[in-house]
Design an enzyme around this catalytic site. Structure first.
Site, PDB file in Angstrom:
ATOM      1  N   TYR A 275      21.657 -19.517  47.209  1.00  0.00           N
ATOM      2  CA  TYR A 275      22.250 -20.217  48.471  1.00  0.00           C
ATOM      3  C   TYR A 275      21.355 -21.547  48.957  1.00  0.00           C
ATOM      4  O   TYR A 275      21.606 -22.605  49.190  1.00  0.00           O
ATOM      5  CB  TYR A 275      22.594 -19.450  49.769  1.00  0.00           C
ATOM      6  CG  TYR A 275      23.785 -18.694  49.693  1.00  0.00           C
ATOM      7  CD1 TYR A 275      24.941 -19.029  49.343  1.00  0.00           C
ATOM      8  CD2 TYR A 275      23.674 -17.094  49.851  1.00  0.00           C
ATOM      9  CE1 TYR A 275      25.899 -18.131  49.049  1.00  0.00           C
ATOM     10  CE2 TYR A 275      24.779 -16.257  49.251  1.00  0.00           C
ATOM     11  CZ  TYR A 275      25.922 -16.645  49.230  1.00  0.00           C
ATOM     12  OH  TYR A 275      26.984 -15.947  48.797  1.00  0.00           O
TER      13      TYR A 275
HETATM   14  C1  COA Z   1      24.755 -15.049  42.719  1.00  0.00           C
HETATM   15  C2  COA Z   1      25.872 -15.438  41.611  1.00  0.00           C
HETATM   16  C3  COA Z   1      27.403 -15.471  42.698  1.00  0.00           C
HETATM   17  C4  COA Z   1      25.852 -16.370  40.997  1.00  0.00           C
HETATM   18  O1  COA Z   1      27.268 -16.691  40.308  1.00  0.00           O
HETATM   19  P1  COA Z   1      26.918 -17.639  38.712  1.00  0.00           P
HETATM   20  O2  COA Z   1      28.409 -17.729  38.508  1.00  0.00           O
HETATM   21  O3  COA Z   1      26.001 -16.719  37.919  1.00  0.00           O
HETATM   22  O4  COA Z   1      26.487 -18.982  39.262  1.00  0.00           O
HETATM   23  P2  COA Z   1      26.654 -20.338  38.617  1.00  0.00           P
HETATM   24  O5  COA Z   1      26.512 -20.203  36.976  1.00  0.00           O
HETATM   25  O6  COA Z   1      28.043 -21.095  39.074  1.00  0.00           O
HETATM   26  O7  COA Z   1      25.349 -21.250  38.914  1.00  0.00           O
HETATM   27  C5  COA Z   1      25.350 -22.378  39.756  1.00  0.00           C
HETATM   28  C6  COA Z   1      24.023 -22.700  39.866  1.00  0.00           C
HETATM   29  O8  COA Z   1      23.386 -21.980  40.519  1.00  0.00           O
HETATM   30  C7  COA Z   1      22.045 -21.508  39.845  1.00  0.00           C
HETATM   31  N1  COA Z   1      21.737 -20.197  40.170  1.00  0.00           N
HETATM   32  C8  COA Z   1      22.595 -19.195  39.973  1.00  0.00           C
HETATM   33  N2  COA Z   1      21.979 -17.745  40.452  1.00  0.00           N
HETATM   34  C9  COA Z   1      21.066 -18.290  41.019  1.00  0.00           C
HETATM   35  C10 COA Z   1      20.154 -17.621  41.716  1.00  0.00           C
HETATM   36  N3  COA Z   1      20.089 -16.197  41.862  1.00  0.00           N
HETATM   37  N4  COA Z   1      19.077 -18.460  42.451  1.00  0.00           N
HETATM   38  C11 COA Z   1      18.831 -19.725  42.163  1.00  0.00           C
HETATM   39  N5  COA Z   1      19.751 -20.504  41.501  1.00  0.00           N
HETATM   40  C12 COA Z   1      20.918 -19.835  41.139  1.00  0.00           C
HETATM   41  C13 COA Z   1      22.409 -21.775  38.379  1.00  0.00           C
HETATM   42  O9  COA Z   1      21.250 -22.081  37.689  1.00  0.00           O
HETATM   43  C14 COA Z   1      23.138 -22.889  38.479  1.00  0.00           C
HETATM   44  O10 COA Z   1      22.458 -24.237  38.608  1.00  0.00           O
HETATM   45  P3  COA Z   1      22.777 -25.350  37.251  1.00  0.00           P
HETATM   46  O11 COA Z   1      23.818 -25.650  37.328  1.00  0.00           O
HETATM   47  O12 COA Z   1      21.362 -26.103  37.828  1.00  0.00           O
HETATM   48  O13 COA Z   1      22.157 -24.664  36.093  1.00  0.00           O
HETATM   49  C15 COA Z   1      26.333 -14.356  40.942  1.00  0.00           C
HETATM   50  O14 COA Z   1      25.153 -14.074  39.940  1.00  0.00           O
HETATM   51  C16 COA Z   1      26.662 -13.060  41.327  1.00  0.00           C
HETATM   52  O15 COA Z   1      27.556 -12.432  41.679  1.00  0.00           O
HETATM   53  N6  COA Z   1      25.338 -11.806  41.673  1.00  0.00           N
HETATM   54  C17 COA Z   1      25.607 -10.717  42.190  1.00  0.00           C
HETATM   55  C18 COA Z   1      26.261 -10.702  43.689  1.00  0.00           C
HETATM   56  C19 COA Z   1      25.303 -11.640  44.568  1.00  0.00           C
HETATM   57  O16 COA Z   1      24.180 -11.653  44.394  1.00  0.00           O
HETATM   58  N7  COA Z   1      25.886 -12.277  45.406  1.00  0.00           N
HETATM   59  C20 COA Z   1      25.458 -13.060  46.187  1.00  0.00           C
HETATM   60  C21 COA Z   1      25.500 -12.911  47.748  1.00  0.00           C
HETATM   61  S1  COA Z   1      25.922 -11.544  48.550  1.00  0.00           S
END
Ligand code: COA
Length: 174
Positions: free
Chosen positions: A147
């Site tokens: 975030y």
């Molecule tokens: C967190 C989550 C939603 C990210 O979804 P994702 O589909 O992997 O993310 P994206 O591929 O769209 O990434 C978008 C950008 O965010 C970055 N990013 C992804 N996860 C990140 C993290 N944990 N920390 C920092 N940056 C992150 C990516 O590198 C990407 O940046 P870039 O375009 O410069 O490479 C996913 O990993 C998830 O569902 N995790 C488990 C549940 C969770 O933690 N939910 C969060 C809140 S409750």
């Protein structure tokens, strides 16, 4: 709402009975369990509005988020925000309670697509029912980092709770 990211055609819509969530696995059991066992009930009872991400014409859930209305005590907002507000005891906001992507689709832009959908939907809703900001409760340090990448600001006393003002979100969707 629908859109394309890296050639993938994504659809985001309100959770319904047609959606298959049985195989959903994001790496966090509480988030998986919520989608499978609780989200439908929360929607029916109007305590959260779950939205799901699907691909093409399919109904398999690749990701989801929930939105709800919350009120936040005026004292919890940073002084820089609070000093511009009328002295109401509480301020309305939109809670992005959960957001998760299935492990098989992580790292491909789906999380960003879903987050942008949530922000855009919150912006549209705030034009009918006011909200100052979108608030997220990050479940761990990795979620906080995700975030923060999108300029969410942590609350001083609760670093796992972050907000993004609607005035900032508005600039993302001119
Ligand atoms: C967190 C989550 C939603 C990210 O979804 P994702 O589909 O992997 O993310 P994206 O591929 O769209 O990434 C978008 C950008 O965010 C970055 N990013 C992804 N996860 C990140 C993290 N944990 N920390 C920092 N940056 C992150 C990516 O590198 C990407 O940046 P870039 O375009 O410069 O490479 C996913 O990993 C998830 O569902 N995790 C488990 C549940 C969770 O933690 N939910 C969060 C809140 S409750």
């Amino acid at each position: 709402m629908s859109g394309e990211k890296g050639g993938t055609r994504y659809r985001v819509e309100a959770l319904g009975r047609q959606h298959d969530r049985s195989g959903f696995s994001c790496g966090s059991e509480p988030l998986d369990h919520y989608l499978r066992a609780q989200a439908g009930q929360d929607a029916r009872k109007r305590v959260a509005a779950p939205f799901v991400l699907c691909e093409g014409e399919g109904n398999t859930v690749l990701g989801y988020y929930t939105l709800s209305a919350i009120s936040v005590d005026i004292g919890e907002w940073p002084e820089t925000v609070a000093k511009k507000l009328p002295r109401y005891p509480v301020v309305p906001a939109t809670l992005l309670g959960r957001l998760a992507i299935d492990r098989r689709f992580q790292g491909q832009g789906a999380g960003e697509h879903l987050l942008m959908d949530a922000l855009c939907r919150s912006l549209q809703a705030s034009r009918q029912v006011a909200a100052l900001a979108v608030i997220v409760d990050a479940k761990d340090a990795r979620a906080v980092a995700f975030y923060r990448r999108y300029e969410f600001i942590p609350f001083a006393d609760q670093p796992a709770r972050l907000f993004l003002p609607l005035s900032v979100i508005e600039k993302l969707f001119p």
